[in-house]
Every structure is written in structure tokens, then in C-alpha cells.
Design an enzyme around this catalytic site. Structure first.
Site, PDB file in Angstrom:
ATOM      1  N   HIS A  37      44.232  33.039  45.178  1.00 48.74           N
ATOM      2  CA  HIS A  37      42.906  33.343  44.585  1.00 48.74           C
ATOM      3  C   HIS A  37      41.885  32.567  45.214  1.00 48.74           C
ATOM      4  CE1 HIS A  37      45.413  33.446  40.933  1.00 48.74           C
ATOM      5  NE2 HIS A  37      44.634  34.683  40.553  1.00 48.74           N
ATOM      6  N   GLU A 150      45.672  41.861  48.104  1.00 42.54           N
ATOM      7  CA  GLU A 150      46.473  43.142  48.258  1.00 42.54           C
ATOM      8  C   GLU A 150      48.024  42.999  47.679  1.00 42.54           C
ATOM      9  OE1 GLU A 150      46.399  43.105  52.861  1.00 42.54           O
ATOM     10  OE2 GLU A 150      44.422  44.221  52.677  1.00 42.54           O
ATOM     11  N   ASP A 152      48.608  43.087  45.090  1.00 43.59           N
ATOM     12  CA  ASP A 152      48.760  44.127  44.056  1.00 43.59           C
ATOM     13  C   ASP A 152      48.324  45.231  44.591  1.00 43.59           C
ATOM     14  OD1 ASP A 152      49.336  42.282  41.560  1.00 43.59           O
ATOM     15  OD2 ASP A 152      47.439  41.275  42.146  1.00 43.59           O
ATOM     16  N   GLN A 155      47.054  48.192  42.304  1.00 49.35           N
ATOM     17  CA  GLN A 155      45.903  47.857  41.464  1.00 49.35           C
ATOM     18  C   GLN A 155      44.866  48.040  42.383  1.00 49.35           C
ATOM     19  OE1 GLN A 155      45.128  44.459  38.880  1.00 49.35           O
ATOM     20  NE2 GLN A 155      44.319  43.515  40.603  1.00 49.35           N
ATOM     21  N   ARG A 189      52.865  34.054  38.035  1.00 47.12           N
ATOM     22  CA  ARG A 189      54.227  34.046  37.499  1.00 47.12           C
ATOM     23  C   ARG A 189      55.444  33.514  38.424  1.00 47.12           C
ATOM     24  NH1 ARG A 189      51.811  39.533  35.959  1.00 47.12           N
ATOM     25  NH2 ARG A 189      51.538  39.433  33.920  1.00 47.12           N
TER      26      ARG A 189
HETATM   27  O1  PAF Z   1      44.815  40.914  39.545  1.00 44.37           O
HETATM   28  C1  PAF Z   1      44.232  40.396  38.323  1.00 44.37           C
HETATM   29  O2  PAF Z   1      44.466  39.314  38.184  1.00 44.37           O
HETATM   30  C2  PAF Z   1      44.096  41.240  37.081  1.00 44.37           C
HETATM   31  O3  PAF Z   1      44.556  42.411  37.201  1.00 44.37           O
HETATM   32  C3  PAF Z   1      42.467  41.535  37.086  1.00 44.37           C
HETATM   33  C4  PAF Z   1      42.087  42.310  38.552  1.00 44.37           C
HETATM   34  C5  PAF Z   1      41.641  40.273  37.114  1.00 44.37           C
HETATM   35  C6  PAF Z   1      41.861  42.437  35.842  1.00 44.37           C
HETATM   36  O4  PAF Z   1      42.316  41.682  34.654  1.00 44.37           O
END
Ligand code: PAF
Length: 285
Positions: A37, A150, A152, A155, A189
Site C-alpha cells: 500500500h 497489480e 489484483d 480488479q 490476508r
Molecule cells: O483492492 C482493494 O483493497 C479494494 O478492492 C478496493 C479497490 C479498495 C475497493 O474496495
């Protein structure tokens, strides 16, 4: 860095920054922040003048038997990490602030095709929940750019498609996965893993990389590679949910003719589900 909890305060703080001519960068998260992050925030700070992070454990993207209730909430530690990484504004809304009219009749943003299969197959509704909350955050912040990991991969593809299809003037930036020294992708996780499970978890990325190496060396029998990979995962004690080779933009099944590939996997280690991927662009190899 200031922390706000309401959309009203968020919009006011962003408006102030924009009136000073600042470019706004957004990094949405669910908190329990790690170095992966921090890399999103650092990238946003490199590309924008005012960095907004959000922490919201979004109920809409969790299935009924998933870890919504137990998802780690570590706000004080997260605030410290965000500050260190260069964040200016943190938005930590409640569920009521994000969904003031409840979730049952919430307008849903749904990205077809890309949301189906892979994680979408084992987590029905998950990507609708992600696409909806990300669209809401985009509308609340109206950033110039937004950064997503990347790790995810699916997503990220869903978010790129929604921005394109809904004409949102937001640049989407993918940030490479941050890994532990043994290769395991950092994930909130991972904290669920026992010591024993943590010791075997790196096998996930090792198997993905082995498939990537074989393809780079010219192996064309993808099914054989995947069968072998699944056996290796099982032998190590990981239960594959899926292991696939897909075309990297459409996420459709790949053939040996495709040059832009991604190897994607999800496994269960006990109750914990881990995902990882390797993007293999043979055009630029
Ligand atoms: O990747 C994440 O942490 C979540 O899916 C996000 C993009 C913050 C949406 O809730």
C-alpha cells in the site's frame, strides 16, 4: 495529513487543494496497510501534488461466507504508514456514510465479461461491489489519477474498463506487486496464515514463475503446464481455486499465438484464499 470521515469534509479538502492548482492522486484501500500500500501512496505522490487515501472495508464486495467481520482494522498504525508515505488526506467513511440509503437498492456498476471467471467465478458479485465502491470514490474525490496494485490483476482490468466505458477522466496507474524476500506477494490476508502455512505460501509464486519461465523458453502446451503447476501446488499443500494463462488485456483464455499473457492463480491455504499473478509480455521480452 488530515483524516476525515464524511463526504462533505472530503469534498471540501479536495476542493481547497484543487483551488491551489494541485493535481489530485487517489489510492483506495481497505486498510491494514503494508509496504504494498505504501508503494501506491509513493507512486501517487510522485505523479500528483495532493494524495488522497481511503480506508473502507466495503461490505458490498464481500460474499456471505467471506471475511468481512474479521478483516483486520488497524487505523492508528495505518495513519502512521500513510503519513510516512506522503499522504495528505485520509478518508475513513462509515458504512452509513458510503451507503446512506442502504445497500439493498444501491445502484450497481457492473463490468461484464472481465468480472466473470477467475476470482469472479468463486466470488460472485465481488467485482460489482468493487466497481461500485470505486466509482463512488471516483465521484467523491474526482482525482486526476488513481493507483491500484497489480497483485489484483483482474480488479485492475475491471477498473480500467469502467473508467473507459463511463468516460471518467481519470488516469489509472497499476503499481507492481511488492513481495516478501521469499517471493510471497504482500497481502493483508497473509496475516491469517499460521507459521506452517506461511512457510509453504511462497510456493504459489514459485509455481507461477516456473510456468512463466517455461513459456518464455518456448513451451506452447499451456494445458500441460497448468496441469503440472496444479499438481505442484497440491503437493505443497495449497488447494488451487484456479490456475490460468490468459490474454493480459481481455483476460480471455490465451493461446500460444498471444504475446501479452498473464498467469493468474488463486489458492486456499486452510480457509485463507491467496491470489497472485505474473504478467508476461513477450513482445517486449
Ligand atoms: O483492492 C482493494 O483493497 C479494494 O478492492 C478496493 C479497490 C479498495 C475497493 O474496495
Amino acid at each position: 495529513m488530515i483524516t476525515v470521515k464524511t463526504v462533505r469534509e472530503l469534498r471540501a479538502a479536495v476542493a481547497r487543494a484543487r483551488s491551489e492548482g494541485k493535481r489530485i492522486g487517489l489510492a483506495p484501500t481497505m486498510g491494514n496497510l503494508h509496504s504494498g500500500h505504501a508503494a501506491l501512496i509513493t507512486k501517487a505522490a510522485q505523479r500528483a501534488d495532493f494524495v488522497v487515501a481511503t480506508i473502507f472495508v466495503n461490505p458490498l464486495q464481500f460474499g456471505p461466507n467471506e471475511d468481512l467481520a474479521t478483516y483486520p482494522r488497524t487505523l492508528a498504525a495505518d495513519q502512521e504508514k500513510l503519513l510516512q508515505a506522503g499522504c495528505h488526506l485520509l478518508f475513513t467513511p462509515t458504512v452509513e456514510e458510503m451507503y446512506p440509503h442502504g445497500m439493498a437498492d444501491q445502484t450497481i456498476v457492473s463490468v461484464p465479461s472481465l468480472s466473470e471467471g477467475l476470482c469472479g467465478a468463486s466470488r460472485p458479485g465481488h467485482f460489482d461491489g468493487v466497481a461500485t465502491v470505486v466509482s463512488k470514490l471516483f465521484n467523491m474525490v474526482q482525482p486526476d489519477l488513481a493507483v491500484f496494485g497489480e497483485k489484483d490483476f483482474q480488479q485492475l482490468a475491471v477498473i480500467r474498463a469502467l473508467v473507459r466505458d463511463l468516460n471518467m477522466p481519470i488516469q489509472i496507474i497499476g503499481e507492481p506487486t511488492v513481495r516478501a524476500a521469499d517471493g510471497l506477494a504482500l497481502s493483508s490476508r497473509n496475516g491469517y496464515l499460521s507459521e506452517e502455512q506461511r512457510a509453504i505460501a511462497p510456493e504459489l509464486y514459485r509455481v507461477i514463475c516456473q510456468i512463466g519461465d517455461a513459456i518464455s523458453k518456448g513451451e506452447q502446451d499451456f494445458n500441460a503446464l497448468l496441469d503440472q503447476g496444479k499438481h505442484q501446488l497440491e503437493a505443497a499443500g495449497l488447494r488451487p481455486d484456479y490456475l490460468e494463462i490468459r490474454e493480459a488485456t481481455s483476460l480471455r483464455p490465451a493461446t500460444a499465438e498471444h504475446s501479452d499473457l498473464v498467469i493468474l492463480a488463486a489458492v486456499f491455504l486452510g480457509k485463507t484464499r491467496l491470489i497472485d499473478n505474473l504478467h508476461l509480455n513477450r513482445e517486449h521480452a
